[in-house]
Design an enzyme around this catalytic site. Structure first.
Site, PDB file in Angstrom:
ATOM      1  NE  ARG A 243      -3.007   0.355   3.263  1.00  0.00           N
ATOM      2  CZ  ARG A 243      -2.360   0.531   4.428  1.00  0.00           C
ATOM      3  NH1 ARG A 243      -1.641   1.608   4.653  1.00  0.00           N
ATOM      4  NH2 ARG A 243      -2.464  -0.379   5.376  1.00  0.00           N
TER       5      ARG A 243
ATOM      6  CE1 TYR B 100     -15.918  10.555 -16.503  1.00  0.00           C
ATOM      7  CE2 TYR B 100     -15.508  10.811 -14.157  1.00  0.00           C
ATOM      8  CZ  TYR B 100     -15.852  10.014 -15.233  1.00  0.00           C
ATOM      9  OH  TYR B 100     -16.121   8.701 -15.034  1.00  0.00           O
TER      10      TYR B 100
ATOM     11  CG  ASP C  67      -9.271  15.555 -15.567  1.00  0.00           C
ATOM     12  OD1 ASP C  67      -8.566  14.928 -16.377  1.00  0.00           O
ATOM     13  OD2 ASP C  67     -10.300  15.075 -15.040  1.00  0.00           O
TER      14      ASP C  67
ATOM     15  CE  LYS D 117     -11.945   7.238 -18.734  1.00  0.00           C
ATOM     16  NZ  LYS D 117     -12.299   8.508 -18.110  1.00  0.00           N
TER      17      LYS D 117
HETATM   18  C1  PLP Z   1     -12.798   8.993 -16.826  1.00  0.00           C
HETATM   19  C2  PLP Z   1     -12.433  10.330 -16.353  1.00  0.00           C
HETATM   20  C3  PLP Z   1     -12.217  10.568 -14.988  1.00  0.00           C
HETATM   21  C4  PLP Z   1     -12.404   9.499 -13.937  1.00  0.00           C
HETATM   22  O1  PLP Z   1     -11.479   8.476 -14.079  1.00  0.00           O
HETATM   23  P1  PLP Z   1     -11.763   6.932 -13.666  1.00  0.00           P
HETATM   24  O2  PLP Z   1     -10.515   6.250 -14.068  1.00  0.00           O
HETATM   25  O3  PLP Z   1     -12.969   6.484 -14.418  1.00  0.00           O
HETATM   26  O4  PLP Z   1     -12.004   6.921 -12.204  1.00  0.00           O
HETATM   27  C5  PLP Z   1     -11.820  11.839 -14.619  1.00  0.00           C
HETATM   28  N1  PLP Z   1     -11.673  12.823 -15.517  1.00  0.00           N
HETATM   29  C6  PLP Z   1     -11.885  12.619 -16.834  1.00  0.00           C
HETATM   30  C7  PLP Z   1     -11.716  13.750 -17.787  1.00  0.00           C
HETATM   31  C8  PLP Z   1     -12.277  11.377 -17.294  1.00  0.00           C
HETATM   32  O5  PLP Z   1     -12.508  11.199 -18.598  1.00  0.00           O
END
Ligand code: PLP
Length: 408
Positions: A73, A125, A197, A222
């Site tokens: 962890r 998001y 982000d 992604k």
């Molecule tokens: C998918 C996504 C998230 C969240 O990520 P997870 O891996 O699904 O928890 C946050 N910000 C953006 C822009 C995303 O496309």
């Protein structure tokens, strides 16, 4: 004040695989860093690929004598390689990997305390909006939202208790751009942290730390991993104090990724540069195709000269990415029919994988936003978002052509 909650020198980072490469990484180009950063041949066997250290704990030679790892962890060598690689890609000092993008976001939000306020943009998001409204609010942290592209509005939204500005650019799903440099200047004049982000652009097309952001966060699910087979998250910062606090939280709260997932992500990253180039070439072709199409009301793609942020995109990003959204000229019924017609595109949430996906934000990714708020932001029932994959462009375009005939 902001991060007084956590002890400062709580954890000394140890990165056995990364030291040599990271030090010289300024001299190396992106594609090279993607393949090598944090990934020295394994010191025990010479294994060229970073092993999957599938272990929860580490034998210690004697009391207080460990090799930098005690319990997975707190730290794991496969994860450490991914963390170092992410830092190198974003050109930051420290990387931290998490079990999901939302776990990474939560770790950042844990820098805040009850009574604090965050300024965010209105086109993020859906899960980010949900954690602000349904989780953080209960802990006494308030968020307010400004129209993403209006830089001056960020300044107006700052309150005496504001501690952080949270940006997502390009925005989701309308692909508007926020001028990171301008917002960072406003924020830093008031000592606020700027979080970006960077999931949609990936570090291949945009490096927010260089534009003044303090923390970059990714859903590595992604583009970073790119093969739709892992849920993961990561953040990068060059701020030592921020890093120590979030590192403490990562171990305290425990939202860490497993060794196999971090290994898959490292494997995916190796092709990030070539994938991003092909995503972009295909997305541009799709955007141009939709722009000409009689059944398309409006196309949202920052690489089209008609896009209101085209000029900003050209200087803030080194490419326009693989996401394209559009308004269909038809009824909700037509859209529902179209959703069943796709053959190359899969109707699915998520984005950034090698395969093409189509998403209906109003009922899928952004379904948790109340209808009135959603529609005021332009997320209507006839909006579709495409994650353009790297299949053959002819197959992608002919699939769109036949799907757009829905309702005829
Ligand atoms: C998918 C996504 C998230 C969240 O990520 P997870 O891996 O699904 O928890 C946050 N910000 C953006 C822009 C995303 O496309």
């Amino acid at each position: 004040m902001l991060i007084a909650l956590f002890p400062k020198k709580c954890y000394i980072p140890f990165r056995p695989h990364s030291m040599r490469i990271l030090k010289g990484s300024e001299a190396m180009k992106f594609s090279t860093r993607a393949i090598h950063a944090g990934q020295e041949p394994d010191p025990t066997t010479g294994s060229v690929m970073t092993p999957i250290y599938q272990t929860s704990t580490y034998a210690q030679a004697g009391l207080g004598e460990n090799k930098g790892f005690e319990y997975s962890r707190s730290g794991n060598p496969t994860r450490a390689a991914l963390e170092a690689c992410m830092a190198a890609l974003e050109e930051g000092t420290y990387g931290l990997a998490f079990a999901s993008g939302m776990a990474a976001e939560t770790a950042i939000l844990a820098l805040l305390s009850a009574g604090d306020h965050v300024v965010s943009c209105d086109d993020t998001y859906g899960g980010t909006y949900r954690i602000f409204e349904r989780v953080m609010r209960r802990y006494g942290v308030e968020a307010s939202y400004v129209a993403a592209r209006n830089v001056a509005d960020y300044e107006k939204a700052i309150r005496p208790n504001t501690k952080m500005i949270w940006l997502e650019t390009p925005t989701n799903p309308l692909l508007g751009l926020i001028d990171i440099q301008k917002v960072a200047a406003i924020a830093h004049a008031k000592n606020l942290l700027v979080v970006v982000d960077n999931t949609f652009a990936s570090p291949y097309f945009q490096q927010p730390l260089k534009l003044g952001a303090d923390i970059v966060v990714h859903s590595t699910t992604k583009y970073i991993n790119g093969h739709s087979d892992v849920i993961g998250g990561a953040l990068v910062t060059s701020n030592e104090e921020v890093y120590q606090s979030i590192k403490f939280y990562q171990n305290a709260a425990g939202g860490v990724p497993g060794p196999f997932d971090t290994w898959l992500t490292l494997r995916g990253i190796k092709t990030l540069a070539v994938r991003m180039r092909q995503h972009e070439a295909n997305a541009l072709a799709v955007a141009q195709f939709l722009y000409e199409h009689p059944r398309v009301e409006k196309v949202y793609y920052p690489g089209l000269p008609s896009h209101p942020d085209y000029e900003l995109a050209k200087c803030q990003m080194s490419g326009f990415g693989g996401m394209v959204s559009f308004q269909f000229k038809g009824t909700y019924g037509d859209v529902a029919q179209m959703a069943r017609r796709f053959r190359v595109f899969a109707l699915a949430e998520s984005l950034g994988g090698v395969e093409s996906l189509v998403c209906h934000p109003a009922s899928m990714t952004h379904g948790s936003i109340p209808r009135a708020i959603r529609e005021a932001r332009g997320l209507t029932d006839t909006l579709l978002r495409l994650s353009v994959g790297i299949e053959d462009i002819e197959d992608i375009l002919s699939d769109l052509e036949q799907a757009l005939a829905a309702g005829r």
